[in-house]
Design a protein around this motif. Structure first.
Motif, short mmCIF file in Angstrom:
data_model
loop_
_atom_site.label_atom_id
_atom_site.label_comp_id
_atom_site.label_asym_id
_atom_site.label_seq_id
_atom_site.Cartn_x
_atom_site.Cartn_y
_atom_site.Cartn_z
N ALA B 141 11.78 -1.50 8.23
CA ALA B 141 13.18 -1.60 7.82
C ALA B 141 14.02 -0.51 8.47
CB ALA B 141 13.29 -1.53 6.31
N ALA B 142 13.37 0.62 8.73
CA ALA B 142 14.09 1.73 9.36
C ALA B 142 14.28 1.50 10.86
CB ALA B 142 13.34 3.05 9.12
N GLY B 143 13.70 0.42 11.35
CA GLY B 143 13.89 0.10 12.75
C GLY B 143 12.98 0.85 13.69
N ALA B 144 11.83 1.26 13.21
CA ALA B 144 10.89 1.99 14.07
C ALA B 144 10.41 1.10 15.20
CB ALA B 144 9.71 2.48 13.25
N ALA B 145 10.26 1.71 16.36
CA ALA B 145 9.78 0.95 17.51
C ALA B 145 8.37 0.43 17.24
CB ALA B 145 9.80 1.83 18.75
N ASP B 146 7.53 1.28 16.70
CA ASP B 146 6.16 0.88 16.35
C ASP B 146 5.91 1.20 14.87
OD1 ASP B 146 3.48 0.47 16.03
OD2 ASP B 146 2.87 1.56 17.82
N PRO B 147 6.34 0.29 13.99
CA PRO B 147 6.28 0.59 12.55
C PRO B 147 4.87 0.84 12.04
CG PRO B 147 6.91 -1.71 12.93
CD PRO B 147 6.91 -1.04 14.26
N ASP B 148 3.87 0.15 12.59
CA ASP B 148 2.50 0.35 12.13
C ASP B 148 2.02 1.76 12.40
OD1 ASP B 148 1.41 -2.28 11.11
OD2 ASP B 148 2.27 -2.92 13.02
N THR B 149 2.22 2.21 13.63
CA THR B 149 1.75 3.54 13.98
C THR B 149 2.48 4.61 13.18
OG1 THR B 149 1.18 2.83 16.21
CG2 THR B 149 1.46 5.18 15.85
N LEU B 150 3.78 4.46 13.05
CA LEU B 150 4.52 5.46 12.28
C LEU B 150 4.05 5.49 10.83
CD1 LEU B 150 6.72 7.57 12.09
CD2 LEU B 150 8.39 5.76 11.65
N ALA B 151 3.82 4.32 10.27
CA ALA B 151 3.34 4.26 8.88
C ALA B 151 1.99 4.96 8.76
CB ALA B 151 3.24 2.81 8.42
N LEU B 152 1.13 4.69 9.72
CA LEU B 152 -0.19 5.33 9.73
C LEU B 152 -0.04 6.85 9.78
CD1 LEU B 152 -3.04 4.41 9.64
CD2 LEU B 152 -3.01 4.02 12.11
#
Lengths: 193, 193
Positions: B141-152
């Motif tokens: 939702a924050a518009g991260a380019a790679d949401p999976d990696t950032l979440a990890l």
DNA sequence: ATTGCAGTAGACAGACCTGTCTGTTAACTT
DNA sequence: AAGTTAACAGACAGGTCTGTCTACTGCAAT
């Protein structure tokens, strides 16, 4: 028997088994009986080498601490001369460990089994302090603007990765951690090259 | 007595005590006898509510999971509408928790006491997956380019902070984690404002 | 050869563990 | 008021825990 002279001394065999069993199953879950059965040692021998089980636990943690410190130093050596690369090297090593299916951080695991204030907690805190100090030396050498904070952040990332490797095959997680560490180091250390 | 009707039901009292004792001392270190003594419940009552101690442990972990999920959601609500601020809000909450002297992550702690493959490991893995999925929704939702990696990466940082709060008063560490999380979020999410 | 030492094997004590069972008390329902 | 239900108190069984003790074995050095 002829292998007696080549066999590892009783104390070492006890600690070998302790490292294996305590690390995999937890400390309270492994009784003295199992410890002596799997290390092929008589009970009297164990209690001659160690006054009590708590002392076996302390020795186990001290040995794990030794292993870690040694590992960190050789990892840094292998990663080259640049402190930034040495820092990243630690995370590369974590990736390898995760791929091999490591069972997390022996110290975090031990602290989980004891009330705060216990000996296990104290040894764990001491270990964490030592690792953090070692990392801090590297962040300082890398020219970080705030070496303490960067060291703190990197060690938190290390601990998080180790905790994750206890509950699952965390090679992807370790890779993500390496990548994050790289970014944190790059942005915190002005590169004079 | 007159307080009987106002008293919490036996099952709840057992779980209250379980949360307190298991969390502080570890699971294997707390016996059924202590559990019933401190919750003021008869042994037969406990074994009527739970077939075995393992079921108490499972219920304990499930309750902790509930608490966490609820806490995450209310934290996000309190932090506003921007998913980036909600993510940072999680780390602010961690800072508060560290200041109050939290005892780490109940799931990491539980996993440390059991061999991989045990029920405790499975519940822990499931919890971690759920939290990660929740964080991933926010990073997306924050518009991260790679949401999976950032979440990890963010969840690793969370776990590291929690592990640190088990062994020491980690308010400084939690602050550093918040700062690192902020930087990671800022650099990974292109801000369209 | 004998003495000493380190280790083995295993019985034992006493505490604590989980889990079962018997009775008693108190509250709610009808 | 009688009956039902839930919870209490605590004895008990069988196993496991830590830690101690006795007796035996093999090796090494004097």
């Amino acid at each position: 028997m002829s292998t007696a002279s080549t066999r590892r001394p009783a104390r070492d065999r006890i600690l070998d088994t302790a490292c294996e069993l305590f690390y995999a199953h937890g400390i309270h879950a492994v009784g003295v009986d199992r410890l002596i059965a799997e290390s092929g040692v008589a009970k009297a021998t164990l209690y001659k080498q160690f006054p009590s089980k708590d002392d076996v636990v302390a020795a186990y943690l001290r040995r794990m601490d030794d292993r870690w410190q040694r590992g960190l130093r050789s990892t840094a050596l292998a990663a080259g001369d640049d402190p930034r690369e040495q820092l990243v090297g630690v995370f590369v090593a974590l990736e390898h460990a995760a791929r091999e299916g490591t069972l997390g951080c022996a110290f975090i695991n031990a602290a989980a089994e004891y009330h705060p204030g216990s000996t296990a907690h104290a040894i764990t805190a001491e270990h964490k302090r030592a690792v953090r100090a070692w990392v801090r030396d590297l962040t300082a050498a890398a020219g970080a603007a705030d070496p303490d904070t960067l060291a703190l952040q990197l060690t938190l990332l290390i601990d998080g990765t180790l905790a994750a490797t206890r509950v699952e095959h965390a090679d992807v997680a370790a890779g993500a951690a390496r990548q994050a560490a790289q970014a944190m180091i790059d942005s915190a250390c002005p590169q004079p090259d």
